[in-house]
Design an enzyme around this catalytic site. Structure first.
Site, PDB file in Angstrom:
ATOM      1  N   HIS A 102     -11.179  11.420  34.276  1.00  0.00           N
ATOM      2  CA  HIS A 102     -11.993  11.086  34.830  1.00  0.00           C
ATOM      3  C   HIS A 102     -12.437  11.064  35.973  1.00  0.00           C
ATOM      4  O   HIS A 102     -11.627  11.126  37.229  1.00  0.00           O
ATOM      5  CB  HIS A 102     -11.902   9.323  34.461  1.00  0.00           C
ATOM      6  CG  HIS A 102     -11.786   8.807  33.474  1.00  0.00           C
ATOM      7  ND1 HIS A 102     -10.637   9.201  32.827  1.00  0.00           N
ATOM      8  CD2 HIS A 102     -12.549   8.676  31.624  1.00  0.00           C
ATOM      9  CE1 HIS A 102     -11.221   8.790  31.647  1.00  0.00           C
ATOM     10  NE2 HIS A 102     -11.978   8.480  31.186  1.00  0.00           N
ATOM     11  N   SER A 120     -15.576   5.545  28.661  1.00  0.00           N
ATOM     12  CA  SER A 120     -15.019   5.684  30.071  1.00  0.00           C
ATOM     13  C   SER A 120     -15.210   5.201  31.616  1.00  0.00           C
ATOM     14  O   SER A 120     -15.123   4.830  31.879  1.00  0.00           O
ATOM     15  CB  SER A 120     -13.774   6.110  29.957  1.00  0.00           C
ATOM     16  OG  SER A 120     -13.603   7.220  29.776  1.00  0.00           O
ATOM     17  N   ASP A 129      -8.102  11.793  36.714  1.00  0.00           N
ATOM     18  CA  ASP A 129      -6.964  11.782  36.041  1.00  0.00           C
ATOM     19  C   ASP A 129      -7.148  13.591  35.247  1.00  0.00           C
ATOM     20  O   ASP A 129      -6.793  12.883  34.216  1.00  0.00           O
ATOM     21  CB  ASP A 129      -6.740  10.953  35.136  1.00  0.00           C
ATOM     22  CG  ASP A 129      -8.228  10.593  34.223  1.00  0.00           C
ATOM     23  OD1 ASP A 129      -8.992  11.097  34.714  1.00  0.00           O
ATOM     24  OD2 ASP A 129      -7.668   9.686  33.816  1.00  0.00           O
TER      25      ASP A 129
END
Ligand SMILES: *[C@@H]1O[C@H](CO)[C@@H](O)[C@H](O)[C@H]1NC(C)=O
Ligand SMILES: *[C@@H]1O[C@H](CO)[C@@H](O)[C@H](O)[C@H]1NC(C)=O
Ligand SMILES: *[C@@H]1O[C@H](CO)[C@@H](O)[C@H](O)[C@H]1NC(C)=O
Ligand SMILES: *[C@@H]1O[C@H](CO)[C@@H](O)[C@H](O)[C@H]1NC(C)=O
Ligand SMILES: *[C@@H]1O[C@H](CO)[C@@H](O)[C@H](O)[C@H]1NC(C)=O
Ligand SMILES: *[C@@H]1O[C@H](CO)[C@@H](O)[C@H](O)[C@H]1NC(C)=O
Length: 378
Positions: free
Chosen positions: A352, A47, A349
């Site tokens: 990240h 991610s 978040d």
């Protein structure tokens, strides 16, 4: 399709002008990757660099709900941040379009200039290897070996034969990672492993990354960056999961010492693997991507860079606890608030970084990589 192309050109123009307005207080003039004349960039990873693959595998995932993407795109693109990622800034710096995700048909538009194979939630070890440790990969099975398979399929369509591929890829940049962080995250979350216990996994995870680099070199790559892990002990998810009343567990920046040492442990293993690869492949440029110190530099200069010093360890988008983060109620879920100015936050978040943090980290990283990429005088 034409509309998409116009839009991406437009975004590139906007962001190039944004780049010009963000002079760093450190150090000296801005450097870019254009000197390398890369014809394409290929990215493997999770991610930290997925620009929209998982959104095709798991469209309902919270990462793909607003406010993800709010700052740059005003819509969710499948990037796990409020805007651009480091790989986006790297592509812009190299004068290339933003990498399209392999699973989207848009990737065909820009396939000669690179493809992004990274999948959010993916692991370095394959699901069957993780299963032997009673770990499941909850979001995706597209681990490194699957991504390498996609890459091979892609090159088969791009090149006439191995010789043609070697010719086409010799001016391309390959990013192998960051990957492996999720293997450890899932071990912590599902197996309640301690940081000490997770160290046992490091040799195997690093071996998987090393094998991936070998495979990529086999396809004809000559310039490969292998990024390490961030100081996870400064991330809200880790600070929440390993929260303790023992003040000696924290460093002077209120990050968890043992968790940061764990990242260093993984990174040191990775650096040894890279040294071995360099010995075996003297013609290739294989370099370590120092995400750890890119993050540390931003973290330690946070006030000068315009971040809010009182919330460096709090999620912008999140709710609950001392770090504004809760595993059970994450950013993107309904009722989870988002801070009014993400540009003042490092963590988007809890897991990240924000676009702003990524922007400064990529500036640091490009400066660190450029002299070692062998692109001529800088
Ligand atoms: C962002 O998107 C929303 C909903 O799609 C729209 O109403 C709004 O005008 C957009 N904002 C900007 C700045 O484009
Ligand atoms: C890509 O194109 C193919 C063939 O036109 C189509 O079947 C597929 O659904 C498309 N995929 C996406 C993600 O749009
Ligand atoms: C991964 O593969 C296994 C076995 O095929 C399957 O049961 C599982 O649902 C898959 N997981 C994801 C996240 O797609
Ligand atoms: C820390 O101490 C407080 C008060 O004794 C207690 O309520 C809390 O559960 C402790 N937290 C942790 C993470 O041990
Ligand atoms: C390495 O580069 C040299 C000089 O360009 C060349 O002669 C040699 O064949 C290359 N070796 C490999 C393994 O590609
Ligand atoms: C978390 O951040 C949001 C946005 O800044 C804020 O509305 C909320 O009050 C914060 N929650 C906690 C527990 O700090």
């Amino acid at each position: 399709m034409a509309a998409t192309l116009v839009l991406s050109l437009f975004l590139i123009l906007i962001s190039s002008s944004l780049l010009l307005h963000h002079r760093l207080p450190h150090p000296g003039a801005k450097l870019d990757l254009k000197a390398c004349k890369f014809n394409a960039i290929y990215q493997l990873g999770d991610s930290i660099s997925d620009t929209g693959n998982l959104i095709y595998e798991k469209p309902g995932c919270v990462f793909f709900k607003f406010p993800y993407g709010e700052t740059f795109f005003n819509r969710s693109t499948g990037r796990c941040s409020n805007g651009l990622l480091m790989i986006d800034y790297i592509a812009l710096s190299a004068g290339l379009p933003l990498l399209n995700p392999y699973l989207s048909n848009d990737s065909l538009l820009t396939k000669d200039q690179g493809v992004n194979f990274a999948v959010a939630g993916s692991t370095a070890l394959s699901p069957n290897v993780l299963a032997e440790k009673n770990i499941i990969s909850p979001l995706t099975n597209s681990s490194l070996s699957v991504q390498l398979h996609w890459m091979s399929t892609h090159f088969n369509s791009l090149c006439l034969n191995a010789r043609d591929c070697a010719e086409k890829l010799k001016r391309s940049l390959f990013m192998v990672g960051e990957i492996g962080g999720n293997d450890y995250n899932y071990a912590f979350e599902q197996q309640k492993k301690t940081i000490k216990e997770a160290k046992d996994m490091v040799p195997q995870v690093v071996q998987a990354i090393k094998d991936a680099v070998q495979t990529v070199l086999g396809y004809g790559a000559l310039r490969v960056v292998v990024p390490g892990n961030f100081p996870i002990g400064c991330f809200p998810i880790c600070l929440t999961g390993f929260q303790t009343n023992d003040s000696s567990a924290y460093d002077e920046y209120h990050c968890l010492k043992e968790a940061n040492e764990f990242s260093i442990y993984h990174n040191d293993y990775l650096k040894i693997a890279i040294e071995e690869l360099k010995q075996e492949h003297p013609n290739a440029t294989i370099i370590y991507g120092d995400y750890y110190n890119a993050f540390q530099w931003v973290f330690r200069h946070a006030s000068n860079l315009g971040f809010d010093a009182s919330s460096l360890l709090k999620s912008c988008c999140g709710i609950g606890g001392d770090y504004n983060f809760s595993l059970a109620k994450r950013c993107g879920a309904s009722g989870v608030p988002v801070c009014s100015n993400p540009d003042q936050r490092i963590s988007w978040d809890g897991v990240h970084p924000t676009q702003k943090a990524y922007h400064y980290m990529s500036d640091w990283l490009i400066r660190d990589l450029l002299p070692r990429l062998g692109c001529g005088p800088v």
